[in-house]
Design a protein around this motif. Structure first.
Motif, PDB file in Angstrom:
ATOM      1  N   GLU A   6      45.212   0.580  41.471  1.00 14.83           N
ATOM      2  CA  GLU A   6      44.087   0.913  42.341  1.00 14.83           C
ATOM      3  C   GLU A   6      44.436   2.103  43.234  1.00 14.83           C
ATOM      4  OE1 GLU A   6      44.258  -3.754  42.531  1.00 14.83           O
ATOM      5  OE2 GLU A   6      45.671  -2.077  42.592  1.00 14.83           O
ATOM      6  N   CYS A  22      40.300   2.140  39.617  1.00 20.54           N
ATOM      7  CA  CYS A  22      41.255   1.243  38.977  1.00 20.54           C
ATOM      8  C   CYS A  22      41.581   1.819  37.603  1.00 20.54           C
ATOM      9  CB  CYS A  22      40.684  -0.159  38.845  1.00 20.54           C
ATOM     10  SG  CYS A  22      41.729  -1.292  37.882  1.00 20.54           S
ATOM     11  N   MET A  34      36.169  -6.268  33.712  1.00 24.47           N
ATOM     12  CA  MET A  34      36.938  -5.700  34.822  1.00 24.47           C
ATOM     13  C   MET A  34      36.257  -6.121  36.129  1.00 24.47           C
ATOM     14  SD  MET A  34      39.231  -4.217  33.092  1.00 24.47           S
ATOM     15  CE  MET A  34      40.104  -3.344  34.391  1.00 24.47           C
ATOM     16  N   TRP A  36      36.485  -6.648  40.615  1.00 24.36           N
ATOM     17  CA  TRP A  36      37.054  -6.323  41.918  1.00 24.36           C
ATOM     18  C   TRP A  36      36.935  -7.561  42.801  1.00 24.36           C
ATOM     19  CZ3 TRP A  36      39.662  -2.000  43.427  1.00 24.36           C
ATOM     20  CH2 TRP A  36      39.563  -0.874  42.608  1.00 24.36           C
ATOM     21  N   ARG A  72      32.252   2.367  34.959  1.00 25.35           N
ATOM     22  CA  ARG A  72      33.521   2.707  34.329  1.00 25.35           C
ATOM     23  C   ARG A  72      33.395   3.998  33.543  1.00 25.35           C
ATOM     24  NH1 ARG A  72      30.612   2.887  30.687  1.00 25.35           N
ATOM     25  NH2 ARG A  72      30.467   1.667  28.771  1.00 25.35           N
ATOM     26  N   CYS A  96      41.841  -4.919  41.889  1.00 26.04           N
ATOM     27  CA  CYS A  96      41.237  -4.781  40.572  1.00 26.04           C
ATOM     28  C   CYS A  96      41.834  -5.862  39.675  1.00 26.04           C
ATOM     29  CB  CYS A  96      41.551  -3.394  40.024  1.00 26.04           C
ATOM     30  SG  CYS A  96      40.982  -3.093  38.348  1.00 26.04           S
TER      31      CYS A  96
END
Length: 124
Positions: A6, A22, A34, A36, A72, A96
């Motif tokens: 991160e 990340c 993915m 957080w 992303r 992350c």
């Protein structure tokens, strides 16, 4: 070996913005979720947002909905958390995480890999 790194944390005034990154490496993440999470002093680690690497499903905690955006960049193997209209209560270490199950979940126990965390501090 999976690595999640991160970056982007820092000190910002209330109402300001930050973008966390990340960077993921070590395997193909195309089927991963993915996420957080964040953890404030003396509190449990809590879900913030998650996205399937395919980008189809995204989920947010109610406390950040409308202020945070998760997206992303597949070419860079990087997931971003854009945080706008920050509040003092957003102050925490942000982590992350990667989940190999491909199902978007808010439970931290489902995530297999974690980054080292980045500090976000929002002053009033």
């Amino acid at each position: 070996q999976v690595q999640l790194v991160e970056s982007g944390g820092g000190l910002v005034q209330a109402g300001g913005s930050l973008r966390l990154s990340c960077a993921a490496s070590g395997r193909t993440f195309s089927s991963y979720v993915m996420g957080w999470f964040r953890q404030a002093p003396g509190k449990e680690r809590e879900f913030v947002a998650a996205i399937r690497w395919s980008g189809v499903n995204t989920r947010y905690a109610d406390s950040v909905k409308g202020r945070f955006t998760l997206f992303r960049d597949s070419a860079k193997n990087t997931v971003y958390l854009q945080m706008n209209s920050l509040k003092p209560e957003d102050t925490a270490v942000y982590y992350c995480a990667a989940d190999s199950s491909s199902v978007v979940t808010t439970s931290r126990y489902n995530y297999d890999y974690w980054g080292q965390g980045t500090q976000v501090t929002v002053s009033s």
